[in-house]
Design a protein around this motif. Structure first.
Motif, PDB file in Angstrom:
ATOM      1  N   LEU A 122       0.715  -1.211  -0.161  1.00  0.00           N
ATOM      2  CA  LEU A 122      -0.154   0.135   0.132  1.00  0.00           C
ATOM      3  C   LEU A 122       0.893   1.393   0.044  1.00  0.00           C
ATOM      4  O   LEU A 122       1.658   1.455   1.150  1.00  0.00           O
ATOM      5  CB  LEU A 122      -1.038  -0.201   1.497  1.00  0.00           C
ATOM      6  N   TYR A 123       0.441   2.264  -1.087  1.00  0.00           N
ATOM      7  CA  TYR A 123       1.485   3.372  -1.462  1.00  0.00           C
ATOM      8  C   TYR A 123       0.332   4.557  -0.840  1.00  0.00           C
ATOM      9  O   TYR A 123      -0.595   4.613  -1.911  1.00  0.00           O
ATOM     10  CB  TYR A 123       2.360   3.312  -2.440  1.00  0.00           C
ATOM     11  N   VAL A 124       0.824   5.350   0.384  1.00  0.00           N
ATOM     12  CA  VAL A 124       0.122   5.682   0.668  1.00  0.00           C
ATOM     13  C   VAL A 124       0.981   8.242   0.415  1.00  0.00           C
ATOM     14  O   VAL A 124       2.090   8.036   0.684  1.00  0.00           O
ATOM     15  CB  VAL A 124       0.194   5.930   1.901  1.00  0.00           C
ATOM     16  N   GLU A 127       1.270  14.209  -0.573  1.00  0.00           N
ATOM     17  CA  GLU A 127       2.028  15.008  -1.880  1.00  0.00           C
ATOM     18  C   GLU A 127       1.428  14.999  -2.551  1.00  0.00           C
ATOM     19  O   GLU A 127       1.429  16.269  -4.055  1.00  0.00           O
ATOM     20  CB  GLU A 127       3.758  15.037  -2.095  1.00  0.00           C
ATOM     21  N   GLU A 128       1.005  13.518  -3.435  1.00  0.00           N
ATOM     22  CA  GLU A 128       1.183  13.971  -5.096  1.00  0.00           C
ATOM     23  C   GLU A 128      -0.796  12.827  -4.824  1.00  0.00           C
ATOM     24  O   GLU A 128      -0.590  11.682  -4.865  1.00  0.00           O
ATOM     25  CB  GLU A 128       2.220  12.926  -5.475  1.00  0.00           C
ATOM     26  N   SER A 129      -1.265  13.056  -6.641  1.00  0.00           N
ATOM     27  CA  SER A 129      -2.247  11.920  -6.933  1.00  0.00           C
ATOM     28  C   SER A 129      -2.169  11.243  -7.627  1.00  0.00           C
ATOM     29  O   SER A 129      -0.530  10.958  -7.659  1.00  0.00           O
ATOM     30  CB  SER A 129      -3.565  12.641  -7.927  1.00  0.00           C
ATOM     31  N   ALA A 130      -2.825   9.876  -7.638  1.00  0.00           N
ATOM     32  CA  ALA A 130      -2.351   8.551  -7.768  1.00  0.00           C
ATOM     33  C   ALA A 130      -2.430   9.089  -9.153  1.00  0.00           C
ATOM     34  O   ALA A 130      -1.350   7.953  -9.418  1.00  0.00           O
ATOM     35  CB  ALA A 130      -3.866   7.687  -7.774  1.00  0.00           C
ATOM     36  N   GLN A 131      -2.875   9.569 -10.269  1.00  0.00           N
ATOM     37  CA  GLN A 131      -2.244  10.156 -11.457  1.00  0.00           C
ATOM     38  C   GLN A 131      -0.116  10.347 -11.875  1.00  0.00           C
ATOM     39  O   GLN A 131      -0.122   9.925 -13.039  1.00  0.00           O
ATOM     40  CB  GLN A 131      -3.315  11.191 -11.865  1.00  0.00           C
ATOM     41  N   GLN A 132      -0.536  11.272 -11.271  1.00  0.00           N
ATOM     42  CA  GLN A 132       1.176  11.671 -10.608  1.00  0.00           C
ATOM     43  C   GLN A 132       2.023   9.833 -10.147  1.00  0.00           C
ATOM     44  O   GLN A 132       3.018  10.493 -11.229  1.00  0.00           O
ATOM     45  CB  GLN A 132       1.477  12.802  -9.580  1.00  0.00           C
ATOM     46  N   ILE A 133       1.248   9.999  -9.131  1.00  0.00           N
ATOM     47  CA  ILE A 133       2.471   8.839  -9.454  1.00  0.00           C
ATOM     48  C   ILE A 133       2.535   7.869 -10.352  1.00  0.00           C
ATOM     49  O   ILE A 133       3.274   6.805 -10.381  1.00  0.00           O
ATOM     50  CB  ILE A 133       1.825   7.688  -8.009  1.00  0.00           C
ATOM     51  N   LEU A 149      -2.253   2.838  -3.739  1.00  0.00           N
ATOM     52  CA  LEU A 149      -1.862   3.511  -4.489  1.00  0.00           C
ATOM     53  C   LEU A 149      -3.872   4.565  -3.634  1.00  0.00           C
ATOM     54  O   LEU A 149      -4.256   4.226  -4.114  1.00  0.00           O
ATOM     55  CB  LEU A 149      -1.936   4.310  -5.668  1.00  0.00           C
ATOM     56  N   TYR A 150      -2.816   5.080  -3.503  1.00  0.00           N
ATOM     57  CA  TYR A 150      -3.931   6.069  -2.130  1.00  0.00           C
ATOM     58  C   TYR A 150      -3.157   7.231  -1.787  1.00  0.00           C
ATOM     59  O   TYR A 150      -2.696   7.492  -0.716  1.00  0.00           O
ATOM     60  CB  TYR A 150      -4.265   5.278  -0.590  1.00  0.00           C
ATOM     61  N   GLU A 152      -3.695   9.992   0.640  1.00  0.00           N
ATOM     62  CA  GLU A 152      -4.836  10.426   1.368  1.00  0.00           C
ATOM     63  C   GLU A 152      -3.420  10.951   3.285  1.00  0.00           C
ATOM     64  O   GLU A 152      -2.731  10.360   2.744  1.00  0.00           O
ATOM     65  CB  GLU A 152      -5.506   9.495   1.365  1.00  0.00           C
ATOM     66  N   THR A 153      -4.253  11.389   3.449  1.00  0.00           N
ATOM     67  CA  THR A 153      -3.422  12.389   4.958  1.00  0.00           C
ATOM     68  C   THR A 153      -4.112  12.553   5.578  1.00  0.00           C
ATOM     69  O   THR A 153      -3.238  12.492   7.001  1.00  0.00           O
ATOM     70  CB  THR A 153      -2.951  13.826   4.173  1.00  0.00           C
ATOM     71  N   ASP A 154      -5.273  12.121   6.165  1.00  0.00           N
ATOM     72  CA  ASP A 154      -6.044  11.170   7.226  1.00  0.00           C
ATOM     73  C   ASP A 154      -5.100  10.318   7.930  1.00  0.00           C
ATOM     74  O   ASP A 154      -5.667   8.939   7.220  1.00  0.00           O
ATOM     75  CB  ASP A 154      -7.298  11.939   7.007  1.00  0.00           C
ATOM     76  N   MET A 155      -5.165  10.282   9.160  1.00  0.00           N
ATOM     77  CA  MET A 155      -4.566   8.610   9.560  1.00  0.00           C
ATOM     78  C   MET A 155      -5.602   7.945  10.139  1.00  0.00           C
ATOM     79  O   MET A 155      -5.685   6.783  10.068  1.00  0.00           O
ATOM     80  CB  MET A 155      -3.775   9.274  10.319  1.00  0.00           C
ATOM     81  N   ALA A 156      -6.357   8.757  10.171  1.00  0.00           N
ATOM     82  CA  ALA A 156      -7.715   7.940  10.217  1.00  0.00           C
ATOM     83  C   ALA A 156      -7.848   6.546   9.329  1.00  0.00           C
ATOM     84  O   ALA A 156      -8.173   5.419   9.266  1.00  0.00           O
ATOM     85  CB  ALA A 156      -8.776   8.859  11.025  1.00  0.00           C
ATOM     86  N   GLU A 157      -8.070   7.443   8.235  1.00  0.00           N
ATOM     87  CA  GLU A 157      -8.703   7.279   6.904  1.00  0.00           C
ATOM     88  C   GLU A 157      -7.954   5.779   6.583  1.00  0.00           C
ATOM     89  O   GLU A 157      -7.651   4.550   5.939  1.00  0.00           O
ATOM     90  CB  GLU A 157      -8.886   8.255   6.133  1.00  0.00           C
ATOM     91  N   ILE A 158      -6.024   6.170   6.840  1.00  0.00           N
ATOM     92  CA  ILE A 158      -5.153   5.166   6.374  1.00  0.00           C
ATOM     93  C   ILE A 158      -5.204   4.519   7.375  1.00  0.00           C
ATOM     94  O   ILE A 158      -4.928   3.403   6.462  1.00  0.00           O
ATOM     95  CB  ILE A 158      -3.382   6.090   6.739  1.00  0.00           C
TER      96      ILE A 158
END
Length: 456
Positions: A122-124, A127-133, A149-150, A152-158
């Motif tokens: 799982l690559y979180v 800083e970048e969108s999934a399209q950039q990656i 690919l994910y 996200e910056t919210d640790m609860a969601e991660i």
């Protein structure tokens, strides 16, 4: 249990916590660095609970079941070397480096390789969108890899995504963009970095998930955030390199699963990072034959011997005070060697400008480079070149003696492998070992004696 709001002031430089506002931090002495933060105390947030709901319990040491950790090998042997033999399940690895040095590229390649071996990754990215990656993956030739690919910056969601996917590996890029929803401070603050890292550590240790964290660095070169961050993780790696060179060095400064003396060397190319299997040959390939002010040293980076060219340019000064400039070498070490050369070898250097560098952008800072430094300076001063098939190993004392160094056998073998025939080394390093065939060992005891033999 009801939530209770807690107001505190946290220094953004060192992490000092105060119940009231202070203009100057009493711990680090910085002004105007304390920021108000409101933190919610929630139940069981720091308890170690696995994804299956199991809590950690007190256990007698003799009852702890232990099996030798299995290390997962990546296709990058240099990374495996620095990690101590491979990726350890349940480890928390922090990778820091300058912007644009290649941290995300390295971890994207590692994600591709780990997924190709059957691991769930799982690559979180914060800083970048999934399209950039995806675009970077296409450039690296790994766009068809089956890893998640994910953005996200919210640790609860991660944390929820980790519970759903149950991955074997997690990449967090970067820790300074992650936020805990119950902490009101901004992303990248001391509290946010500390709490998000604590949450990731809990996930790694209770579920055996290997987690890689990317960390930003400050202008001083240290990883941004509280110093506690480096204490919490298992391994701290620094990705170093010069902006004008394509070579990158991955260096371990902390490793609970291996040595901290190992380095990995890579080259940044259009298709990503490529391992440099023989760095000594790379650092020597552009050396000019017969040039003055040049000497080859067999330096030791961890357990790996590397041959590097040390260059020196000595010329009369046009100012009152002589100028000293170094690149890749310790300034104080160079000043010390020049003082010994003047006092013990009779070279008049006080009215000479001196410019020294380690070729190839590598940084050298070990005692065994002293002899090569002195020879390079003397070579430029005397306008006499060193032979292309000789190199130098040895530490120099303040009385002009050449002192023994460590791992001399591996250094000599590396020099022999690259075709060097004559090696100057301390007399006390000669022992009951046999050098490779065709190698002439020249034992020296003083700096003056060495210069006489080199420039006879």
């Amino acid at each position: 249990m009801a939530k209770k709001a807690k107001v505190q002031f946290v220094c953004q430089n060192c992490g000092y916590v105060s119940p009231k506002y202070l203009g100057r931090c009493p711990q680090c002495g910085k002004w105007n660095t304390l920021v108000e933060e409101i933190q919610q105390d929630t139940e069981d947030r720091r308890n170690r609970v696995s994804l299956t709901g199991e809590k950690a319990q007190p256990t007698k040491l003799k009852d702890v079941v232990f099996t030798k950790e299995t290390r997962i090998q990546t296709e990058l042997a240099e990374l495996n070397r620095v990690l101590g033999g491979g990726v350890v399940p349940g480890s928390l690895v922090l990778i820091g480096g300058d912007p644009g040095i290649g941290k995300s590229t390295l971890l994207l390649q590692v994600s591709h390789q780990l997924a190709a071996t059957g691991g769930k990754v799982l690559y979180v990215s914060g800083e970048e969108s999934a399209q950039q990656i995806k675009l970077r993956a296409e450039r690296l030739g790994s766009s068809d890899t089956d890893f998640y690919l994910y953005a996200e910056t919210d640790m609860a969601e991660i944390t929820h995504a980790i519970e759903q996917l149950k991955p074997d590996y997690v990449i967090i890029d970067s820790i300074q963009t992650m936020t805990q929803p119950d902490i009101t401070s901004v992303a990248g603050s001391v509290s946010q970095v500390r709490e998000t890292t604590a949450e990731l550590m809990k996930i790694a240790k209770t579920n055996g998930i290997a987690i890689f964290i990317v960390g930003h660095v400050t202008k001083e070169g240290n990883i941004a955030g509280p110093r506690m961050l480096e204490h919490m993780v298992d391994t701290v790696l620094y990705f170093e390199g010069e902006k004008h060179h394509s070579f990158r060095i991955l260096r371990a400064v902390k490793n609970r699963f291996g040595s901290t003396n190992e380095i990995g060397i890579f080259e940044m190319r259009e298709r990503g990072l490529v391992e440099v299997a023989n760095p000594s040959q790379v650092f020597l390939e552009e050396r000019l034959a017969g040039a003055t002010g040049s000497a080859i040293v067999v330096a030791l980076e961890g357990s790996r011997p590397i041959l590097v060219e040390i260059q020196a340019l000595v010329s009369p000064t046009v100012f009152g005070n002589a100028k000293r400039t170094t690149t890749g070498l310790d300034f104080n070490r160079v000043s010390l060697i020049m003082a010994v050369l003047e006092k013990r070898a009779g070279l008049l250097l006080q009215n000479q400008d001196a410019f020294l560098k380690a070729a190839g952008g590598v940084k050298l800072n070990e005692p065994a480079i002293d002899l090569a430094l002195a020879v390079a300076i003397a070579s430029s001063y005397e306008e006499k070149g060193t032979a292309s098939n000789e190199c130098f190993i040895g530490e120099i004392g303040l009385t002009g003696e050449v002192r023994r160094v460590s791992s001399v056998e591996s250094r000599v073998k590396e020099a022999a492998k690259l075709g060097f025939k004559k090696i100057y080394l301390p007399k006390n390093n000669l022992g009951d070992w046999t050098p490779p065939k065709g190698i002439e060992l020249v034992a020296v005891t003083t700096l003056a004696e060495t210069l006489k033999k080199v420039f006879k």
